[in-house]
Write an enzyme that holds these catalytic residues in place. Structure first.
Site, short mmCIF file in Angstrom:
data_model
loop_
_atom_site.label_atom_id
_atom_site.label_comp_id
_atom_site.label_asym_id
_atom_site.label_seq_id
_atom_site.Cartn_x
_atom_site.Cartn_y
_atom_site.Cartn_z
N ASP A 266 39.81 -16.49 -54.99
CA ASP A 266 38.83 -16.81 -53.95
C ASP A 266 37.49 -17.24 -54.59
O ASP A 266 36.87 -16.47 -55.31
CB ASP A 266 38.65 -15.54 -53.11
CG ASP A 266 37.94 -15.80 -51.81
OD1 ASP A 266 37.36 -16.88 -51.64
OD2 ASP A 266 37.95 -14.89 -50.96
N GLY A 305 39.05 -24.99 -48.27
CA GLY A 305 39.35 -26.40 -48.01
C GLY A 305 38.28 -27.35 -48.51
O GLY A 305 38.22 -28.50 -48.09
N ASP A 326 37.34 -18.86 -42.86
CA ASP A 326 38.12 -17.69 -42.44
C ASP A 326 38.50 -17.74 -40.97
O ASP A 326 37.66 -18.02 -40.10
CB ASP A 326 37.32 -16.40 -42.69
CG ASP A 326 37.16 -16.11 -44.17
OD1 ASP A 326 37.51 -16.98 -44.99
OD2 ASP A 326 36.69 -15.01 -44.49
C1 GLA Z 1 36.85 -14.65 -48.16
C2 GLA Z 1 38.26 -15.11 -47.88
C3 GLA Z 1 38.94 -14.09 -47.00
C4 GLA Z 1 38.94 -12.73 -47.70
C5 GLA Z 1 37.53 -12.33 -48.05
C6 GLA Z 1 37.50 -11.09 -48.93
O1 GLA Z 1 36.06 -14.63 -47.02
O2 GLA Z 1 38.27 -16.38 -47.29
O3 GLA Z 1 40.26 -14.50 -46.72
O4 GLA Z 1 39.73 -12.82 -48.86
O5 GLA Z 1 36.85 -13.35 -48.75
O6 GLA Z 1 36.22 -10.73 -49.33
#
Ligand code: GLA
Length: 510
Positions: A266, A305, A326
């Site tokens: 991430d 994305g 998200d």
């Molecule tokens: C980001 C990701 C989520 C999750 C959080 C965790 O927002 O997009 O899917 O993994 O971090 O902190």
């Protein structure tokens, strides 16, 4: 008298512009999270008269102080940072009180004031690490995993920071015994907040919620399932935990030694160090590291994305890449994401999938009809199916939605062609027909009604590019064959609901 007045005015001005005391220094607010780690905010500031310079670090974000104003009661400072092509700003009020720095801020303009107390920290603690130049690009060989979209469970949507060893074991027990494993679900994925820090050798360590990751992986494997974990290419994860920056090879080896089968990686803290244009090279580092770890580890990219990731995700060894920000457990969020994926279809193929984010099915914010729409759309989109609810505790309806074998078969079709929208109708375009070509010339056809009232929808077989009307059509939610007569098929589709068919009988062309 006049002199006295001037003196008083002078004093007042002085107190407005330059509050007493020198607050120069590195200040830290450490809030225990209850898992042996702290959520840290650092203010590394220099005071020159009424001007404050320096930096503010809030978990994963590093801001440079861009503005400061002296007030009668301390300072107001504004931090600024670039997040890709967007500027992020934070505002803090700070005030020296004895040996403490009293700090106040708001999460958003209209949110309540959060007040904190910072203490002096060693110089340099919490500072942004030096930039490691990204490597030259090359193609990371395909790891051979995820020939069909990955299926499993992920902790974030339901548990966020509350996930722990017991919850993960509970999910594995549930998945292995409630029919999900037989339906194809395989991965139990731990998202953010398992990390502690690093030991003296630089090895990543787990916090108190995960006392023994190897034992946990063994347990999940003993249920015939696989286990996933989470990290960031930056120094910190989104929740402000330890990231893999500068430790990629070491972390990949640790994951392999623990028996990890899946990594969600991430962007988060990496935004402070790299530009969006450098993402590909940065993601390649972990792609290589996983390849060299000696264990097959599915590689799932999460950078919302940005930077047209679908064009290069496979090149860095990615098996899936998030295509959006998200998801939330609302009809608005799910449909905005799901129905917005049409243009990305050409980029999906076996081993490499567009990921419109994890499922919210069963989390309570949508109706069962809406969750059927969610499941159907993700099947048409050849999206990873990662349940995001509490598997130990679901209604029969939610379990039926998650384990609908016919809909899962569409998602898992071996040809791996992502579906597309073929028609839109209704006053505001609320009715959409999507199709997905399946192996053997079959097609999945989904009639989605985004309107708040039930509506009769019609699909014309000629719109499917079929040379002749299909000879068989099965309703995948009603679990029955539907009568076929004529050049089209009409059916009432519930509000926010879907009718999903699998049609066969005439070779499809697209
Ligand atoms: C980001 C990701 C989520 C999750 C959080 C965790 O927002 O997009 O899917 O993994 O971090 O902190």
């Amino acid at each position: 008298m006049r002199a006295l007045t001037l003196f008083a005015v002078g004093l007042l001005l002085l107190s407005v512009q330059a509050p007493a005391g020198d607050l120069t220094g590195n200040w830290a607010v450490r809030s225990p999270r209850g898992d042996g780690t702290t959520r840290d905010t650092y203010l590394d500031v220099k005071q020159e008269g009424s001007r404050i310079t320096g930096s503010i670090r809030v978990t994963q974000f590093y801001y440079k102080i861009a503005e400061s104003t002296g007030t009668a009661d301390g300072f107001t400072i504004v931090g600024s940072m670039m997040d890709g092509h967007n500027e992020r700003k934070v505002t803090y009020q700070i005030k020296l009180v004895g040996d403490e720095l009293h700090v106040a801020t708001r999460a958003r303009a209209e949110a309540p004031l959060i007040e904190m107390v910072a203490h002096r920290a060693p110089a340099g603690e919490g500072a942004l690490p030096a930039r490691i130049p990204p490597p030259a690009l090359h193609k990371v060989p395909d790891n051979g995993l995820a020939r069909t979209p990955p299926m499993g469970w992920n902790s974030w949507n339901k548990f966020a920071g509350r996930v722990d060893d017991a919850a993960v074991r509970g999910m594995a027990d549930a998945m292995a015994s409630n029919g999900m494993k037989e339906a194809g679900y395989q991965y139990i994925n731990i998202d953010d907040t398992w990390e502690a820090g690093r030991d003296a050798q630089g090895n990543i360590t787990t916090n108190t919620k995960f006392p023994d990751m190897k034992a946990l992986a063994d347990y999940v494997h003993s249920k015939g399932l696989k286990i996933g974990i989470y990290s960031s290419p930056g120094p910190n994860t989104c929740a402000g935990y330890e990231g893999s920056y500068g430790h990629e090879v070491q972390d990949a080896r640790t994951y392999a030694a623990w028996g990890i089968d899946y990594l969600k990686y991430d962007w988060c803290g990496a935004r402070n160090i790299y530009t969006d244009e450098e993402m590909q090279a940065v993601y390649q580092i972990m792609g290589d590291a996983l390849r060299e770890s000696g264990r097959p580890i599915l590689y799932s990219l999460c950078q919302y994305g940005r930077a047209d990731v679908w064009k290069w995700g496979a090149e860095v060894g990615g098996n899936a890449w998030r295509t959006t920000g998200d998801i939330r457990d609302t009809w608005e969020s799910m449909t905005r994401i799901g129905f917005g994926q049409d243009a990305l279809a050409p980029w999906a193929k076996p081993g490499h999938w567009n990921d419109p984010d994890m499922l919210e099915i069963g989390n309570g914010g949508m109706t069962d009809a809406e969750y059927q729409t969610h499941m159907s759309l993700w099947a048409i989109l050849a999206a990873p199916l990662l349940a995001g609810n509490d598997l130990r505790n679901m209604t029969p309806a939610v379990k039926d939605i998650l384990t609908n074998r016919d809909v899962i078969a569409v998602n898992q079709d071996p040809d791996g062609t992502q579906g597309k929208r073929i028609a839109k109708s209704g006053a505001q375009g609320e009715q959409e027909v999507w199709t997905r070509p399946l192996s053997g010339g079959a097609q999945a056809v989904a009639l989605f009604n985004r309107a708040a009232q039930a509506t009769t929808m019609t699909v014309k077989w000629s719109d499917l590019g079929m040379p002749a009307p299909p000879t068989q059509a099965r309703d995948l939610w009603a679990h029955r064959d539907v009568p076929l007569n004529g050049p089209d098929y009409s059916i009432e589709v519930p509000a926010h609901g879907v009718v999903m068919l699998r049609v066969t009988g005439a070779a499809a062309k697209r």
